[in-house]
Write an enzyme that holds these catalytic residues in place. Sequence first.
Site, PDB file in Angstrom:
ATOM      1  N   ASP A   1       5.563  27.580 -99.759  1.00  0.00           N
ATOM      2  CA  ASP A   1       4.341  27.172 -99.079  1.00  0.00           C
ATOM      3  C   ASP A   1       3.530  28.456 -98.861  1.00  0.00           C
ATOM      4  O   ASP A   1       4.091  29.553 -98.862  1.00  0.00           O
ATOM      5  CB  ASP A   1       4.704  26.519 -97.742  1.00  0.00           C
ATOM      6  CG  ASP A   1       3.488  26.290 -96.865  1.00  0.00           C
ATOM      7  OD1 ASP A   1       2.501  25.728 -97.374  1.00  0.00           O
ATOM      8  OD2 ASP A   1       3.526  26.706 -95.700  1.00  0.00           O
TER       9      ASP A   1
ATOM     10  N   ASP B   1       7.383  26.086 -93.615  1.00  0.00           N
ATOM     11  CA  ASP B   1       7.525  26.177 -92.163  1.00  0.00           C
ATOM     12  C   ASP B   1       6.863  25.036 -91.410  1.00  0.00           C
ATOM     13  O   ASP B   1       7.009  24.933 -90.199  1.00  0.00           O
ATOM     14  CB  ASP B   1       6.943  27.507 -91.662  1.00  0.00           C
ATOM     15  CG  ASP B   1       5.419  27.530 -91.760  1.00  0.00           C
ATOM     16  OD1 ASP B   1       4.880  26.946 -92.732  1.00  0.00           O
ATOM     17  OD2 ASP B   1       4.764  28.119 -90.885  1.00  0.00           O
TER      18      ASP B   1
ATOM     19  N   ASP C   1       5.703  20.362 -94.985  1.00  0.00           N
ATOM     20  CA  ASP C   1       6.648  20.893 -95.972  1.00  0.00           C
ATOM     21  C   ASP C   1       7.975  20.135 -95.962  1.00  0.00           C
ATOM     22  O   ASP C   1       8.772  20.265 -96.903  1.00  0.00           O
ATOM     23  CB  ASP C   1       6.935  22.380 -95.702  1.00  0.00           C
ATOM     24  CG  ASP C   1       5.698  23.242 -95.852  1.00  0.00           C
ATOM     25  OD1 ASP C   1       4.921  22.996 -96.790  1.00  0.00           O
ATOM     26  OD2 ASP C   1       5.504  24.157 -95.022  1.00  0.00           O
TER      27      ASP C   1
END
Length: 632
Positions: free
Chosen positions: A330, A529, A533
């Site tokens: 990410d 995080d 996600d």
Amino acid sequence: MEAKMFHNTELFQGLKQHVEMIAAIVSGVLIFFAWLLSIDDFNIISTILFIFAFVIGGFAKAKEGIEETIREGKLNVELLMVFAAIGSAIIGHWLEGAILIFIFALSGALETYTMNKTNKEISSLMELQPEEALLLVDGREEKVHVSTLSIGDLIIVKPGDRIPVDGQLINGHTTVDESAITGESIPVEKEPGSEVYAGTVNVNGSITVRVTKKASETLFQKIIELVQNAQSEKSPSQQFIEKFEGTYVKGVLIAVAVLMFAPPFLLGWSFQEAFYRSMVFMVVASPCALVASIMPATLSAISNGARNGILFKGGVHLERLNKIRAVAFDKTGTLTKGEPIVTDVIVRPDIEKTELLQAVYNIERQSSHPLAKAITAYIQENVKGLKDEWVSVDEHSGFGVSASWNGQKIFVGKAAFVGKEEAEQFQNSVSKKLYKQGKTVVYVKDEKGIAASIALKDVLRPDMKNLMDELKSKGIYTVMLTGDTKASAEAIAKEASVDEFHGECLPESKVDRIKQLNKQFGVTAMIGDGINDAPALKTASVGIAMGEGTDVALETADVVLMKNDLTKLIKAIELSQKMNKIVKQNIAFSLSVIALLICANFLQVIDLPFGVIGHEGSTILVILNGLRLLRS
């Protein structure tokens, strides 16, 4: 009196933890004296001592073997070793049988030590969270149990004390030792607004903290639960060995029966020799070393990781991490810090820059928006002589703010708020260049038009370039998945040197891409995080969460990097590689020793004492080899 009772209880608990090792040592001492007494002539006293050595040394393993057989309905290596020891005694080899029990008890004690070592890591963690807190009630301090604290309560934490719950610092400045959470020994600066975590140490300065999580829901408690659960989750290799064990033991017992009766007819051995060789075979063919090849190494690696801020939720994930061939990241909060900083300030030529920034500072400092915080931080750092002046600010949700300053109206916000066309044409369309660099642009407008453009960017975490280079050197393909615009994604991807990137990704888009990577590379990892996600973390072969991320990401992931430090990823992979290397060494060594001892026994060149030493010695060696992973 109470102190004495507490001391006795503590002593008893200490002895209880080492009961297997104590039993093995007592068994060894009894064997030594029994051997001394039987040197000249075997007698009743030496026989009694040998029997006691059998019972004391073999009780724990015999009990474990019988309970497992009753519970799971299959034979196991513990019963095989007990049969071998009893068989040795039956044919008059008391010493060899007793030594077999002693070394088997010693290897079992070493395995228990490994488990206790991991449990000790958890216990030491649990002891770090205080049971009491200083609650602020009507301006006075009141000592209360942490379980009674509610979200929103204010607590006082004095210098040198551990912080009892997760919270937000409201008043005071300090440094906090977060090594219990992150593994990082250097204290972290904390100021009003900073997050603080249970179990960490307030180094200097009395602080007031607002409770944000109940004591049972703190990050600290999550860490403890993760490590506890990791112990019970077995790796694929361990599961295979345990399934294989039952079949193997049956095969050994059948082979023992054949060895007892076939050689006298086929090879001309005496029945006594055949029985003796079948007992030796039962000892040397037992898979003790093979069974002990994996679990001690896995538990040692999990314990090592927990101590260094890398949490594995089980051996399966630790083992799989070694095999990953692609890693998807990410962007915001993972590859980048998730905190934008000001990179460019472009001011209209007829305006004094310092005066303009003074106005922007007093307007933006009243906003809690991340971009506003970044702008005020930049101005504080770069403009001297700032004055805090109260300004009446009007919020325009999602667009910006406006205020009156020195008799004129000032607007601060996005292009659509100040006039999109005018903003795009400002200073020879400089915004187009800034957008291509992946930057966000905030505009300032006065009565004459656009007065300034302020560009901000979410910067990469330190050492990202080195991380990508190391991953590529290991043959791992890197991908960045982000919900940001393609222009922003491209700029960060180029800076981070990832192999591939995808912008404007919704959570389902990330999942689809992870599925494609799974097909293309086989074993993949996803690092994130945020809540968005979580689906991708679950879809990947190994989901890795940043420790300071959301609770959903932490609960979904298979591995947690407690400090938001992606370089720990390389340490995690290397720990997995080292564990797998040690496991392979152990399996190869144990199988080689078993094969060599079986051949030596069949050729009648090895006696029972050497069979015991060779077999049990190899078991102890593989356990000690696995314990090497306990070292930092």
